[in-house]
Design a protein around this motif. Structure first.
Motif, mmCIF file in Angstrom:
data_model
loop_
_atom_site.group_PDB
_atom_site.id
_atom_site.type_symbol
_atom_site.label_atom_id
_atom_site.label_comp_id
_atom_site.label_asym_id
_atom_site.label_seq_id
_atom_site.Cartn_x
_atom_site.Cartn_y
_atom_site.Cartn_z
ATOM 1 N N GLN A 57 0.832 -1.457 -0.699
ATOM 2 C CA GLN A 57 0.154 -0.019 0.212
ATOM 3 C C GLN A 57 0.759 1.080 0.051
ATOM 4 O O GLN A 57 0.393 1.749 -0.857
ATOM 5 N N SER A 58 1.598 0.925 0.744
ATOM 6 C CA SER A 58 2.910 2.594 0.945
ATOM 7 C C SER A 58 3.369 2.559 -0.287
ATOM 8 O O SER A 58 3.530 4.041 -0.484
ATOM 9 N N GLU A 59 3.780 1.392 -1.258
ATOM 10 C CA GLU A 59 4.334 1.808 -2.108
ATOM 11 C C GLU A 59 3.270 2.020 -4.151
ATOM 12 O O GLU A 59 3.979 2.453 -4.837
ATOM 13 N N GLY A 60 2.107 2.046 -3.492
ATOM 14 C CA GLY A 60 0.988 2.390 -4.134
ATOM 15 C C GLY A 60 0.658 1.419 -5.228
ATOM 16 O O GLY A 60 0.277 1.261 -6.630
ATOM 17 N N LEU A 61 0.951 -0.126 -4.588
ATOM 18 C CA LEU A 61 0.870 -1.292 -5.669
ATOM 19 C C LEU A 61 -0.219 -2.237 -4.895
ATOM 20 O O LEU A 61 -1.273 -2.774 -4.412
ATOM 21 N N TRP A 62 -1.579 -0.789 -4.698
ATOM 22 C CA TRP A 62 -2.902 -1.539 -3.817
ATOM 23 C C TRP A 62 -4.384 -1.265 -5.110
ATOM 24 O O TRP A 62 -4.413 -0.209 -5.434
ATOM 25 N N ASN A 63 -5.277 -1.986 -4.834
ATOM 26 C CA ASN A 63 -6.140 -1.876 -5.683
ATOM 27 C C ASN A 63 -6.313 -1.795 -6.822
ATOM 28 O O ASN A 63 -7.094 -1.077 -7.678
ATOM 29 N N LEU A 64 -5.285 -2.712 -7.554
ATOM 30 C CA LEU A 64 -4.836 -2.170 -9.181
ATOM 31 C C LEU A 64 -6.080 -2.819 -9.744
ATOM 32 O O LEU A 64 -5.986 -2.509 -11.069
ATOM 33 N N PHE A 65 -6.997 -3.484 -9.560
ATOM 34 C CA PHE A 65 -7.567 -4.040 -10.332
ATOM 35 C C PHE A 65 -8.679 -2.624 -10.828
ATOM 36 O O PHE A 65 -10.048 -3.683 -12.018
ATOM 37 N N LEU A 66 -9.242 -2.134 -10.298
ATOM 38 C CA LEU A 66 -10.811 -1.454 -9.305
ATOM 39 C C LEU A 66 -10.137 -0.508 -10.855
ATOM 40 O O LEU A 66 -8.890 0.226 -11.055
ATOM 41 N N PRO A 67 -10.687 -0.234 -12.635
ATOM 42 C CA PRO A 67 -11.024 0.359 -13.539
ATOM 43 C C PRO A 67 -11.398 1.796 -13.099
ATOM 44 O O PRO A 67 -10.728 3.155 -13.156
ATOM 45 N N ASP A 68 -12.153 1.989 -11.467
ATOM 46 C CA ASP A 68 -12.346 3.542 -10.988
ATOM 47 C C ASP A 68 -11.332 4.056 -10.515
ATOM 48 O O ASP A 68 -11.158 3.558 -9.937
ATOM 49 N N SER A 69 -10.850 5.223 -11.272
ATOM 50 C CA SER A 69 -9.673 5.798 -10.570
ATOM 51 C C SER A 69 -10.098 6.540 -9.114
ATOM 52 O O SER A 69 -9.458 6.887 -8.593
ATOM 53 N N GLU A 70 -11.706 7.106 -9.476
ATOM 54 C CA GLU A 70 -11.440 6.915 -7.166
ATOM 55 C C GLU A 70 -11.336 6.710 -6.421
ATOM 56 O O GLU A 70 -10.851 7.246 -5.007
ATOM 57 N N PHE A 71 -11.471 5.433 -6.805
ATOM 58 C CA PHE A 71 -11.066 3.656 -5.994
ATOM 59 C C PHE A 71 -9.924 2.950 -5.876
ATOM 60 O O PHE A 71 -9.269 2.585 -5.345
ATOM 61 N N GLY A 72 -9.507 2.852 -7.732
ATOM 62 C CA GLY A 72 -8.599 1.807 -7.764
ATOM 63 C C GLY A 72 -7.791 2.555 -8.483
ATOM 64 O O GLY A 72 -7.218 3.930 -8.792
ATOM 65 N N ALA A 73 -6.408 1.791 -9.664
ATOM 66 C CA ALA A 73 -5.947 2.312 -10.348
ATOM 67 C C ALA A 73 -6.252 3.398 -11.156
ATOM 68 O O ALA A 73 -5.196 3.923 -12.044
ATOM 69 N N GLY A 74 -7.356 2.712 -11.648
ATOM 70 C CA GLY A 74 -7.478 3.747 -13.093
ATOM 71 C C GLY A 74 -7.415 2.639 -14.287
ATOM 72 O O GLY A 74 -7.057 3.470 -15.374
#
Length: 402
Positions: A57-74
């Motif tokens: 999470q600290s390295e930004g490798l988190w919730n990569l699956f979500l296409p929604d940029s509000e909640f995931g990586a977009g």
């Protein structure tokens, strides 16, 4: 179709690969050791998992699956594919990056169909990795490959819904962090066949919810995650726990299972790649009957066939992902069904060859092959058995000539 990856995806892929090499692979055995063999397997989470989750999470490798940029990586489905494949190389990796089923599917349901109140209560803690969830659709008493067979009842009583039924293979239910189930049941048995079912959020600490047992898979209990058989006896939840509205359960299921199916296929490609890697390394280190195993003709055929089959499955998966991104899940349903048939069978063949090449070591716990094989075999059933997908593909193909 252009399957080249953007600079953003390449950068994420490089970082993810580095994280897997530095932290995930070296800690697979640590995770198993911390899990142990006692009853504590179901009451405590190995500390290494929480450590790795915080680091990811600290390295930004988190919730990569979500296409929604509000909640995931977009990321689009096509962009997520190589990242999901990397995670599939290790059975513990998806949770490390908060990209593990069934939480991914449940989060997508809440993003798409949840009310603001439902998102606040359940989606946010799931996105943060503080809780886990399960999905309760399959039932022991009916052929659940046909979701319209579901018999669990969800009946309105004033300002509440009352849930009664028995579910099984509710993956994740054994986890002490699992706080909520998305339950599918019938609200109106007399409605149109595809509008009888609804989905509802049920806190697992609700009175009347009982986890009867955890179901092993080929001897693997998958603790602390597990696969639960759960009874719901006169379970009452507020009416605002219903998802989208009465009669929308089948529509939600179709929306949920599309991305879930393709994610399974992406991970299976990663599992197959790792199996082929283990095979190639091993056969160059072992000698039998006077020459290295790698010089045996049959071994080279196994390697060649495995490479061919992996590439074929990857291309079909990328095509399905591209179509989901460009024309939508409904138009891409044939391609989604095709990869769901192809990917598990491909992975099973490749992993089986690796097991055969490694001999006794292949069926041991010293290598990941046996556990990956068991997982891949269940995926010929999960999210719809091969036969259901083939039937759908056949119907769609015949329509072209009517």
């Amino acid at each position: 179709m252009d399957f080249s990856y953007s600079s953003k995806v390449k950068e994420l892929e490089e970082r993810l690969q580095g994280f897997m090499d530095a932290y995930v692979y070296p800690n697979e055995k640590v995770y198993e050791q911390q899990l142990g063999d006692s009853a504590d397997r179901w009451t405590a989470v190995p500390p290494i998992m929480e450590e790795l989750k915080q680091k990811a999470q600290s390295e930004g490798l988190w919730n990569l699956f979500l296409p929604d940029s509000e909640f995931g990586a977009g990321l689009s489905n096509s962009e997520y594919a190589p990242l999901c494949e990397l995670m599939g190389r290790s059975l513990m990796a998806p949770e490390v990056f908060n990209c593990n089923a069934p939480d991914t599917g449940n989060m997508e349901v809440l993003v798409r169909y949840g009310s603001e109140q439902q998102k606040e209560k359940w989606l946010n803690p799931l996105l943060e990795g503080r809780i886990r969830s399960c999905f309760s659709m399959t039932e022991p008493d009916v052929a659940s490959s046909d979701a319209t067979n579901v018999e669990a009842r969800i009946e309105k009583d004033g300002n509440e819904y009352v849930i009664n039924g028995r579910k099984w293979w509710s993956s994740g239910a054994g986890d002490p962090r699992c706080k909520v189930a998305i339950v599918m049941g019938k609200t109106d048995p007399d409605a149109d066949r595809y509008e009888q079912q609804s989905m509802i959020l049920v806190p697992l600490d609700s009175p009347g919810v009982k986890i009867e047992r955890m179901l092993p898979v080929f001897g693997y209990d998958h603790a602390p995650h597990g696969h639960g058989e759960i009874t719901f006896e006169n379970v009452r939840v507020p009416k605002d726990h219903i998802l989208l509205g009465e009669g929308k359960g089948f529509a939600i299921a179709q929306g949920r299972l599309g991305p879930g199916r393709i994610h399974h296929c992406m991970r299976l490609i990663g599992a197959a790649e790792r199996a082929l890697e283990e095979l190639c390394i091993r056969v160059q280190k072992r000698t039998a009957f006077g020459k290295p195993l790698s010089s045996q003709g049959v071994i080279r055929e196994w390697i060649a066939d495995s490479r061919i089959e992996i590439e074929q499955a990857r291309l079909l998966t990328l095509k399905a992902a591209y179509m989901m991104d460009t024309v939508g899940n409904k138009v891409a349903k044939a391609e989604i069904a095709m990869i769901k048939v192809v990917a598990p069978s491909m992975a099973l063949k490749v992993i089986d060859r690796a097991i055969q090449a490694l001999g006794a070591a292949g069926v041991s716990e010293d290598f990941p092959l046996a556990a990956q094989w068991a997982n891949a075999r269940t995926l010929r059933l999960a999210d719809g058995p091969d036969e259901v997908h083939r039937a759908q593909i056949g119907r769609l193909e015949l329509k072209k000539y009517q």
